[in-house]
Design a protein around this motif. Structure first.
Motif, short mmCIF file in Angstrom:
data_model
loop_
_atom_site.label_atom_id
_atom_site.label_comp_id
_atom_site.label_asym_id
_atom_site.label_seq_id
_atom_site.Cartn_x
_atom_site.Cartn_y
_atom_site.Cartn_z
N TYR A 169 5.26 -7.08 -5.74
CA TYR A 169 4.65 -6.56 -4.50
C TYR A 169 3.15 -6.86 -4.47
O TYR A 169 2.56 -7.09 -3.42
CB TYR A 169 4.90 -5.06 -4.41
N THR A 194 8.56 1.72 0.08
CA THR A 194 7.27 1.05 0.23
C THR A 194 7.11 0.51 1.65
O THR A 194 6.04 0.62 2.26
CB THR A 194 7.15 -0.10 -0.78
N THR A 202 -1.88 0.04 3.95
CA THR A 202 -1.60 -0.82 2.80
C THR A 202 -1.81 -0.07 1.50
O THR A 202 -1.05 -0.22 0.54
CB THR A 202 -2.52 -2.06 2.83
N GLY A 245 1.10 2.06 0.85
CA GLY A 245 2.20 1.24 0.38
C GLY A 245 2.08 0.92 -1.10
O GLY A 245 3.06 0.98 -1.85
N SER A 246 0.86 0.63 -1.54
CA SER A 246 0.62 0.34 -2.95
C SER A 246 0.86 1.60 -3.80
O SER A 246 1.42 1.53 -4.89
CB SER A 246 -0.81 -0.16 -3.16
N GLN A 305 4.21 1.08 4.61
CA GLN A 305 3.53 -0.07 5.22
C GLN A 305 3.61 0.01 6.74
O GLN A 305 2.64 -0.29 7.44
CB GLN A 305 4.19 -1.37 4.75
#
Length: 538
Positions: A152, A311, A320, A323-324, A315
């Motif tokens: 990812y 995830t 972002t 998401g991380s 997003q």
């Protein structure tokens, strides 16, 4: 073993002289066990707090966080929801049957020991080896999943580095002492539970329009393209093995009974919570994933990569960084699942040695009563399987997932059969009144569990035949079945084992019943010549 007058007073009062509560008295009983337990036995070091959290989140990992993406891509949102609901129902019935036996006979080998004790020793031999291999493969699958998750962020990170680092960490957690395993699993499980709850809340907002570029989603992804059922009956059937992989490990919580304080009280609580865990974490998550993530989302399921739907949801919310963060949490959950699988596998290898199904050397323990040789062998097998990642991490993970999923289904079938035989033994010997926890679905629950699992095992490999035959997929779906049957027949022929008659079953050894404990707790002490050594020691 009789308690002294001083010991009786100790159980009735606290250190300050105040009356002891029921929980304090039970703790005193367990502390007494710690002093009388033989040094060659597993130590009861897992607390009720740890066992409860392990039961809630310990086995949630790769199957839910990554497997749902594969299931969505191959079966569509309809198949994802229905198959996860059906398998969830089967798991709940299975856990009721298993909880009844585990609360009565809390041994480290759990359902594998029950299969040998209540059905046939050859049956127990095959099931235990099957489930040990299941756990070794599960550990390897989780290590492979780490590589998929790291992609990812970057494709340049060495595929083997993170897997080896995590492998070392979980081996250390399992070999130091069981408290280290329990505490690590407690906090990782808590993190997973919080993340899933946050995911569900966020998913509702995303569906209602709180997203980037999609607007109000509602149910439009359920009618997009071939949805809700993608790839027809083959796609639908293939989701069963993915769901079985995701739910796998739920039954292994009973294996902790051999190292749990007061299992007659803790295990029933754990089993009762399984229903809400299935409904909240699995079925509701599957529903939200199907609503918010299109089945053809880029990178959701390919031979080289998999992206977690969890995830993707963050997003879509336009963050972002979030998401991380979620991808990092998913990564820790995979570590947690690998940690739990390694723990369960080592206890089963210990049981194989103790039952004479493997070399006695596997029962060797450290000073903290940890089966160190069993840990070493199981971990080596898992890292060898992990090394096969050169074939392609995405493809290898799919194959390992299929093998583990079928192995889980075979285990659930065996639990149902063992439950039916266990009840027959209790009835024949007039001991049904001793059960500290009763399976309210008996007898239809175990029968339904057996029949549904047999049907699913046979049909879920449909996609390996259509539209064209795939030998590799066929093997991953059906390899476990002939291996299991050959092990049963082989051990039976070699050892000439006999089917357990209900009237001759061993329903005394290791029994921990309400009749054993509660009268003694009411008196404030244990003893009077009762079998304290066989209540707790395995």
């Amino acid at each position: 073993m009789a308690a002294t007058d001083a010991e009786k007073g100790t159980y009735n009062t606290n250190a300050d002289g105040s009356p002891a509560s029921q929980d304090n008295i039970h703790e005193h009983v367990d502390n007494l066990h710690e002093h009388v337990v033989n040094e060659d036995r597993l130590r009861r070091s897992l607390s009720a707090r740890q066992v409860q959290m392990i039961a809630i989140g310990g086995t949630i990992g790769t199957g839910l966080f990554l497997g749902t993406g594969k299931a969505l891509a191959t079966g569509g949102p309809g198949s994802l929801l229905i198959c996860y609901a059906i398998v969830g129902g089967i798991v709940f019935l299975t856990m009721l049957s298993l909880g009844e036996m585990a609360a009565f006979v809390p041994v480290a080998g759990s359902f594998c020991t029950f299969a040998g004790r209540y059905v046939d020793d050859a049956f127990g031999f095959a099931l235990t080896w099957n489930y040990w291999f299941n756990d070794a493969v599960s550990t390897a699958a989780d290590l492979v999943a780490l590589q998929l998750l790291v992609q990812y962020w970057t494709d340049d990170f060495p595929w083997y580095a993170l897997g080896i680092i995590v492998w070392v960490l979980i081996v250390l957690a399992n070999i130091i002492n069981v408290k280290a395993y329990g505490e690590l699993e407690y906090w990782l499980s808590l993190l997973k539970v919080v993340t899933i709850i946050a995911f569900i809340i966020l998913s509702i907002a995303v569906n209602a329009g709180g997203n980037i570029g999609y607007g109000y989603i509602g149910g439009k992804f359920w009618t997009k393209g071939d949805a809700p059922f993608v790839h027809g009956i083959g796609g639908f059937a293939s989701v069963f093995v993915t769901a079985s992989f995701a739910y796998g490990g739920t039954e292994s919580i009973a294996i902790t009974a051999g190292e749990t304080r007061n299992p007659a009280r803790v295990i029933p609580r754990v089993v009762r919570n399984v229903f809400w865990r299935i409904l909240l974490f699995y079925i509701l998550s599957a529903l939200m994933i199907g609503l918010n993530v299109p089945y053809d989302y880029p990178g959701l399921n390919t031979k080289s990569s998999h992206t977690s739907p969890f995830t993707i949801a963050f997003q879509m919310a336009g963050s972002t960084a979030a998401g991380s963060y979620v991808n990092a949490v998913v990564l820790t959950s995979v570590i947690s699942a690998g940690n739990h699988a390694l723990y369960a596998g080592t206890r089963l290898l210990y049981t194989l040695g103790a039952n004479g199904h493997a070399p006695k050397a596997f029962t060797k323990l450290t000073r903290y009563q940890v089966p160190w040789l069993a840990v070493a062998v199981t971990s080596v097998v898992s890292i060898v399987l992990f090394s096969l990642s050169f074939a392609g991490s995405g493809q290898l993970w799919t194959w390992l997932q299929n093998i583990v999923g079928v192995s889980n289904q075979l285990s659930w079938i065996c639990i149902g059969i063992a439950s039916l035989r266990f009840r027959a033994g209790l009835k024949a010997q007039g001991k049904e009144h001793l059960l500290p926890f009763r399976n309210w679905t008996y007898p239809w629950g175990p029968y339904l569990c057996v029949f549904l699992n047999v049907f699913i095992v046979l049909v879920q490999g449909w996609s390996s035949f259509s539209p064209k035959f795939s030998a590799i997929d066929f093997v991953s779906y059906y390899l476990e079945i002939p291996v299991f049957l050959l092990m049963v027949v082989g051990w039976k022929l070699v050892k000439r084992t006999k089917f357990r008659k209900a009237s001759e079953m061993d329903l005394e050894t290791d029994v921990y019943t309400k009749d054993d404990i509660e009268p003694e707790v009411e008196k404030g002490w244990v003893g009077k010549g009762k079998r304290i050594g066989t209540w707790f020691c395995f």
